[in-house]
Write an enzyme that holds these catalytic residues in place. Structure first.
Site, PDB file in Angstrom:
ATOM      1  N   ASP A 256       0.930  -1.229   0.187  1.00  0.00           N
ATOM      2  CA  ASP A 256       0.028   0.006  -0.023  1.00  0.00           C
ATOM      3  C   ASP A 256       0.946   1.180  -0.047  1.00  0.00           C
ATOM      4  O   ASP A 256       2.125   1.084   0.359  1.00  0.00           O
ATOM      5  CB  ASP A 256      -0.997  -0.059   1.166  1.00  0.00           C
ATOM      6  CG  ASP A 256      -2.461   0.982   0.866  1.00  0.00           C
ATOM      7  OD1 ASP A 256      -3.167   0.214   0.304  1.00  0.00           O
ATOM      8  OD2 ASP A 256      -2.152   2.031   1.257  1.00  0.00           O
ATOM      9  N   ASP A 301      -7.364  -4.559  -5.644  1.00  0.00           N
ATOM     10  CA  ASP A 301      -8.595  -4.084  -5.390  1.00  0.00           C
ATOM     11  C   ASP A 301      -8.431  -2.731  -5.612  1.00  0.00           C
ATOM     12  O   ASP A 301      -8.090  -1.770  -4.660  1.00  0.00           O
ATOM     13  CB  ASP A 301      -8.703  -4.463  -3.972  1.00  0.00           C
ATOM     14  CG  ASP A 301     -10.136  -3.834  -3.208  1.00  0.00           C
ATOM     15  OD1 ASP A 301     -10.990  -3.708  -3.959  1.00  0.00           O
ATOM     16  OD2 ASP A 301     -10.317  -3.950  -2.104  1.00  0.00           O
ATOM     17  N   CYS A 354     -15.384  -1.592  -5.604  1.00  0.00           N
ATOM     18  CA  CYS A 354     -16.596  -1.412  -5.159  1.00  0.00           C
ATOM     19  C   CYS A 354     -17.830  -0.527  -5.681  1.00  0.00           C
ATOM     20  O   CYS A 354     -18.325   0.256  -4.957  1.00  0.00           O
ATOM     21  CB  CYS A 354     -16.587  -1.229  -3.497  1.00  0.00           C
ATOM     22  SG  CYS A 354     -15.467   0.103  -3.144  1.00  0.00           S
TER      23      CYS A 354
END
Length: 400
Positions: A256, A301, A354
């Site tokens: 990350d 993601d 999402c």
């Protein structure tokens, strides 16, 4: 109508002020801090405060219409009163509160009709246009679902327990839950409770993770002993699921760009007993280049609009715009292009968001495949909010 005490009103007012004005903080963090600051509130009061806070955020545009054309957007007390009168909850009849006259609100409420879809579903005008363009006739069905309250779903940590054992342990702590069909590790609460205070949570028996989100880990088809890279790991919800699916065997490299998120992931991994996770901060491009062709599985993601998870993050629709959407799509394509080199030939990766917008999902995959002939789409899944849980997209891609 029920009475809501003045100190609760003030708490809701201050939380909404933090969310909509000034630094415009994330709603979930704002309400978390508010409840921590008022530990003297009972469970019923805490429930009322959370419910009103989130529903006002959810229905902000509609409430502004009920407040009247000349209402100031920062007149939060009037917005709270409008909500309470509209829903006929939490308020006894009164003449005014802090200078807000109930009669002014009731005039609009009696009509109970709104002039446009943007007011009806309480979303910005640009988002109505986007949904109509991208989702066609189904957009209203999905928007109705997105305006519902999200259920609380847990993922049983199979490194330590099973869904059946977790349900039993929660019952012993006065938390009622049930399994969800076709979601092997998922457990849904019958009613919202602060599960973070339970011994089951402290012992690492579960994580809070929506049922749709749990599908991503399963879809990646990880095996024990593989090297798996999660390039947008964040605080590690999906990373921890991968660790349990791999039974702690093999290696997971969690990447990350934010060190504080990786620190939170490490803390959660210790509680979960996930021992095969290594965190790496993306400080420069060399971090990615060192991993080229090293992974059996890759999870991307990707950052996105978050329009599939408005049930739980209703403030997002007020904090993004078309310019943000345009920027994030450029970032998604760059991430796909740069990070896809991490998987070996024969390896598989998931591109997930999402969001429920095709322009962030299948269109991004098609553009990537057009520019990279040595990758192939094996399968894709779309989970829509109207199915009951969060909206997600996931594409399983193989490097040939």
């Amino acid at each position: 109508m029920e009475l809501i005490h003045r100190n609760l009103l003030i708490g809701i007012h201050d939380a909404l002020q933090e969310t909509f004005f000034g630094e415009r903080k994330y709603a979930d963090k704002v309400i978390e801090r508010l409840l921590k600051a008022h530990r003297q509130w009972g469970s019923a009061d805490r429930k009322v405060v959370s419910e009103i806070f989130y529903n006002i955020i959810r229905w902000k545009k509609r409430l502004e219409y009920y407040m009247g054309e000349n209402a100031k957007p920062d007149n939060i007390y009037k917005m709270i009163i409008s909500y309470c009168l509209w829903t006929k909850t939490h308020y006894k009849k009164f003449e005014e509160f802090d200078g807000v006259k109930v009669a002014d609100v009731l005039v609009k409420l009696k009509k109970n009709k709104v002039p446009s879809k943007a007011f009806e579903y309480s979303i910005p005008d640009w988002l109505v246009e986007t949904f109509e363009r991208e989702l066609g006739a189904n957009w209203e069905k999905e928007m109705i679902a997105l305006n519902e309250q999200a259920p609380t779903v847990l993922r049983a940590n199979t490194l330590k327990t099973s869904t059946k054992e977790l349900i039993s342990d929660l019952r012993d702590e006065d938390v009622t839950a049930f399994p969800i069909k076709n979601y092997p590790d998922a457990v849904q609460l019958e009613e919202k409770k602060n599960v973070f205070l339970t011994t089951a949570f402290k012992d690492g028996l579960f994580e809070v993770q929506d049922a749709s989100s749990q599908k991503i880990g399963e879809f990646l088809d990880v095996k024990e002993g593989q090297r798996v890279v999660d390039v947008c790991a964040g605080a590690g919800g999906k990373t921890l699921h991968l660790a349990s699916l791999m039974n702690n065997k093999g290696q997971i490299i969690a990447l990350d760009i934010y060190a504080w998120k990786l620190a939170e992931l490490k803390r959660r991994a210790r509680r979960a007993g996930a021992q095969n996770i290594e965190t790496r901060l993306i400080e420069d491009t060399k971090v990615i280049k060192r991993l080229h062709e090293k992974a059996d599985r890759l999870l991307i993601d990707a950052p996105c609009s978050g329009l599939g998870v408005l049930k739980r993050n209703p403030d997002s629709k007020w904090k993004i715009d078309q310019q943000f959407l345009d920027r994030i799509k450029i970032e998604q394509q760059k991430i796909l292009q740069d990070y896809s080199k991490i998987i070996k030939v024969g390896g598989k990766m998931i591109y997930a968001t999402c969001s429920i917008l095709p322009s962030e999902n299948r269109e991004q995959v098609d553009l990537f495949l057009k520019n990279n002939a040595n990758y192939a789409l094996l399968e894709e899944k779309k989970v829509m909010p109207s199915e009951g849980y969060d909206g997600f997209y996931m594409a399983l891609i193989e490097r040939k």
